[in-house]
Design an enzyme around this catalytic site. Sequence first.
Site, PDB file in Angstrom:
ATOM      1  N   ASN A 142       3.970   0.872   2.275  1.00  0.00           N
ATOM      2  CA  ASN A 142       4.058  -0.412   3.407  1.00  0.00           C
ATOM      3  C   ASN A 142       4.179  -1.559   2.561  1.00  0.00           C
ATOM      4  OD1 ASN A 142       2.723   1.227   5.681  1.00  0.00           O
ATOM      5  ND2 ASN A 142       1.560   1.847   3.744  1.00  0.00           N
ATOM      6  N   SER A 154      -2.780  -2.931   5.894  1.00  0.00           N
ATOM      7  CA  SER A 154      -4.063  -3.206   6.448  1.00  0.00           C
ATOM      8  C   SER A 154      -5.190  -2.389   5.719  1.00  0.00           C
ATOM      9  CB  SER A 154      -4.086  -3.216   7.776  1.00  0.00           C
ATOM     10  OG  SER A 154      -3.811  -1.987   8.110  1.00  0.00           O
ATOM     11  N   GLU A 189       8.953   0.348  10.661  1.00  0.00           N
ATOM     12  CA  GLU A 189       7.506   0.392  10.162  1.00  0.00           C
ATOM     13  C   GLU A 189       6.460   0.517  11.451  1.00  0.00           C
ATOM     14  OE1 GLU A 189       6.383  -0.197   6.856  1.00  0.00           O
ATOM     15  OE2 GLU A 189       8.452   0.424   6.638  1.00  0.00           O
ATOM     16  N   GLY A 190       5.353   0.795  11.132  1.00  0.00           N
ATOM     17  CA  GLY A 190       4.327   0.753  12.000  1.00  0.00           C
ATOM     18  C   GLY A 190       3.764   2.129  12.726  1.00  0.00           C
ATOM     19  N   ARG A 232       0.932  -1.073  -0.043  1.00  0.00           N
ATOM     20  CA  ARG A 232       0.013  -0.057  -0.083  1.00  0.00           C
ATOM     21  C   ARG A 232       0.843   1.281   0.124  1.00  0.00           C
ATOM     22  NH1 ARG A 232      -2.896   0.305   5.151  1.00  0.00           N
ATOM     23  NH2 ARG A 232      -1.335   2.024   5.292  1.00  0.00           N
ATOM     24  N   LYS A 260      12.303   3.204   5.488  1.00  0.00           N
ATOM     25  CA  LYS A 260      12.307   4.768   5.094  1.00  0.00           C
ATOM     26  C   LYS A 260      13.626   5.156   4.476  1.00  0.00           C
ATOM     27  CE  LYS A 260       8.339   5.674   8.224  1.00  0.00           C
ATOM     28  NZ  LYS A 260       8.472   4.268   8.618  1.00  0.00           N
ATOM     29  N   GLU A 289       4.537   6.947   2.770  1.00  0.00           N
ATOM     30  CA  GLU A 289       5.370   5.534   2.864  1.00  0.00           C
ATOM     31  C   GLU A 289       4.664   4.621   2.145  1.00  0.00           C
ATOM     32  OE1 GLU A 289       5.201   3.851   6.781  1.00  0.00           O
ATOM     33  OE2 GLU A 289       3.086   4.268   7.239  1.00  0.00           O
ATOM     34  N   ARG A 314      -8.088   7.442   4.934  1.00  0.00           N
ATOM     35  CA  ARG A 314      -7.994   7.601   6.412  1.00  0.00           C
ATOM     36  C   ARG A 314      -7.952   8.939   6.827  1.00  0.00           C
ATOM     37  NH1 ARG A 314      -3.520   3.904   8.900  1.00  0.00           N
ATOM     38  NH2 ARG A 314      -2.363   4.533   7.114  1.00  0.00           N
ATOM     39  N   LYS A 326      11.394  10.964  11.074  1.00  0.00           N
ATOM     40  CA  LYS A 326      10.523   9.625  11.252  1.00  0.00           C
ATOM     41  C   LYS A 326      11.752   8.545  11.440  1.00  0.00           C
ATOM     42  CE  LYS A 326       6.741  10.540   8.378  1.00  0.00           C
ATOM     43  NZ  LYS A 326       5.696   9.684   7.429  1.00  0.00           N
TER      44      LYS A 326
END
Lengths: 514, 514
Positions: free
Chosen positions: A162, A167, A400-401, A141, A334, A160, A489, A396
């Site tokens: 993914n 998800s 991840e996450g 994604r 990243k 980013e 989102r 950053k």
Amino acid sequence: MSVETATKSEPQALLAWPPQLDAVHLQELTNLATDWSMFHGLVYRPPANPPSEPYPSTSRVIHAPFTLFPSPLPRQLYELARRLQPLYNTLYARIAVDVLWLDKIMSAVAKVDDFQLELYKIWKQVRAEGITQPLELGLWRSDYLVHSLPDGAFTLRQVEFNCISSSFGALASRTNQMHRYLEAATGYYGAHPLLNANNLPQNGALEGLALGIAEAHKAYGVPSATVLFLVQPHERNVFDQRPLEYELLTKHGVHVERVTFADLAASASLSESKQLLYTTPLKPQPLEISVVYMRAGYTPNDYFGEADWAARLLVERSKAIKCPTVGAQLAGAKKVQQALMEEGVLESFLLDPARGPEKFTESDLVLLRASFAPMYALDATTVQTTIENAAHLVLKPQREGGGNNVYRSNIPPFLKKLPAAEHEAWVVMELIEPPPLRNVLLKAGASEEGGKEGDVISELGIFGICLYGSEGSGSCEIKVNEEVGYLVRTKGRESDEGGVAVGFSCLDSLVLVD
Amino acid sequence: MSVETATKSEPQALLAWPPQLDAVHLQELTNLATDWSMFHGLVYRPPANPPSEPYPSTSRVIHAPFTLFPSPLPRQLYELARRLQPLYNTLYARIAVDVLWLDKIMSAVAKVDDFQLELYKIWKQVRAEGITQPLELGLWRSDYLVHSLPDGAFTLRQVEFNCISSSFGALASRTNQMHRYLEAATGYYGAHPLLNANNLPQNGALEGLALGIAEAHKAYGVPSATVLFLVQPHERNVFDQRPLEYELLTKHGVHVERVTFADLAASASLSESKQLLYTTPLKPQPLEISVVYMRAGYTPNDYFGEADWAARLLVERSKAIKCPTVGAQLAGAKKVQQALMEEGVLESFLLDPARGPEKFTESDLVLLRASFAPMYALDATTVQTTIENAAHLVLKPQREGGGNNVYRSNIPPFLKKLPAAEHEAWVVMELIEPPPLRNVLLKAGASEEGGKEGDVISELGIFGICLYGSEGSGSCEIKVNEEVGYLVRTKGRESDEGGVAVGFSCLDSLVLVD
């Protein structure tokens, strides 16, 4: 071929959003939306309520957090994002199989990030032992924000890419259907001419992601084999995962077993020919696993100890097709985004015929480059500039996450305390400046409170599926490469962090503006 | 044409049910079933938790109560029940339009049942004023129990014929899909050879009931008109109703407005030409109503006062197609079931060509009669026999809606106290003797407790749709007459009362036994 990476000007519709309706109409839309959501699985498990409930209840659900209106996006930017996805898919597939290039990046990252170091060790070990499964599956994604250019036009900037556990495919598909339902049932009470079905693009993310897994299963070549979903224990967002199982079962005849790292540690093994076998008390024979789809393993918190790391290693050693391999997971760093901005890198990955048979043009590179959010490595030479320009920057972590980003005025004091040895754990990114936007947000399981209108930021994600494999010497064979759907989102502007599942932001969909 | 109304012998499979699985397998089936149910809308609103919550929450749901296994039924009895439905549809359509015959029944019932008296008054009033809408819609459900005959064979005995608010069409369709999912996903772990997809008959109740409403809407002749769902306030079983709205909207392009009696009392009116108009703050113009589908109004508790009765009268006076008319609602009286057993009555309704063009044979009458549960009027001449045979009898009130039945040994003391004037409020029915059966029951919203195996009674309902109208002089035109699906409700044998919604019994589906 025309290459347009920005709108001509600022679309007026974004400024006059959401349409204004009185309390009675908003209440009815809220009622319709929540009932629709709870009947159609746009839901979460409720938060656990310790100490009486140590884990989320499995016998009741709350509606997901969502926006009452879809969020407007210039149609041109939506088409741009979709067009970018197969390019990004190819790019990341080629990155994932270019071990020499990734080694260079990772040896730097691993120095300062213990989690990526562990993953990197596993990757090196399985490479040394010899890769048993050349195919890899990416359910990726690419996330974007709309960025206001100085001339008033809008463009997309990638936040980013993914590479693991991308998800919300299922819930995003449902949210789009929910907004389309509101339009079909009420016409949104004529509140805005944009709100008609032609402007609400259907979202095939759920079907597309399942198709990706089904294609990998087919490529594995053992129809009776089982797909493993590697999940977190007591997952609240299970209704973003179960629909993929249902789709695999009903449309593709593929069976899924849900397991945690603890299950794998206890019951997974390799056959002599490196088949991944999973023994379950539910079945008389061990299951041969065709595909391991990871919805866990992206954060160090998912690995409770050595046994879990050993389980990950076991999976990576196996003949099962991994989604993702540990190498592809590392490609999501990243630092990779940042390295792609360096001169000649994109050309090397996309224009060198040794990488694969697909043909790309300079226009494709222009499109990709225009979507990059400017970023650079944090090191001795850039610390001072970063402090000076902090107002437009975000720090950053490589991991991840999400979480742990350092924004704007928080950067200078943070950098003053940060040991130089830890610089490499961070990437500096120019902050994207999204245009002002408003929407009505409903918190999860709180429809009685009603929606609240406020300033928001909308993030667009485009899902891609990619089944690819190394052909040695950096060459990559791509068997499946598709853009399959989207996620929106939307979060209140006061919050700088994402994370729909924990209630900070809302599931949304698109209304396209010409 | 063969007429078989009973199996040759007792099918062995019913005795060895449910298949025995260990705790691990049962737990996994429970997990799969509950997650499937909560994603697919096999849910209820949770009970309200006063005083903090006076009404059921609208932002969370619990899974419905259900059986883990479908319940076995001889295939022959399933086919019999389906074959009976169009016969019953015709029969009740002809009853509903035979005002003279119904008058005779009702004048007796109304003497002892205040609720039916009120309905009867409305019916007489609208007949006196002149019926403005000849068409009526029946969404009916004929409920049966399997009855063990003395020779060991099984047959079906009708419990009741529901003429108003026949519920659980949507949830029953979902329950069937849930059991089919368990079979597809796990094969029920090979627990029983009967558990394969061919023996789990698909259930089209949801689609069929929506089709009935859509046909009535079409017959009304104003495509832009709206269908009213008349519902109880704070309905917990709303997810058995909303799916009909979704189906009407997406498949038939028909819009639905949900209203309570209070809403009707405040905002409904008749135009000069007796159109039913509904004024809502949501729309600039009053809505013309094509069909009133009643999921409320079947119990006196639904009428909070004179205004609600006036609203019912208004609806009955209107040109809207009622589902049901007050006359058809009265046709559901148990006294009607009893009158149908009297000599010549069935012949008169089905064999007299003046009733309508449909042709029926003696075989059809044999089928219907074999499904009747023997019953008779309670009066001075039958009180003593009733007391003597109480062990095999149940006393049922004339009213719809269940509850208040008097069983076996409770009958003699009850009758000794019952004033003779109230005899007519009751019907005596021979108790049906269902064969022993066991299943695993899961309470609503309590999957953590796990299922409990126990002795059960399974009730089969067959849904029928019927669009019909009086042509005067007792003649009936039938425009739509279909059997559309089924309901199975299974309850613990210790409970003598039904009522799935309040958690006493569980939603179930069928596995057919040859």
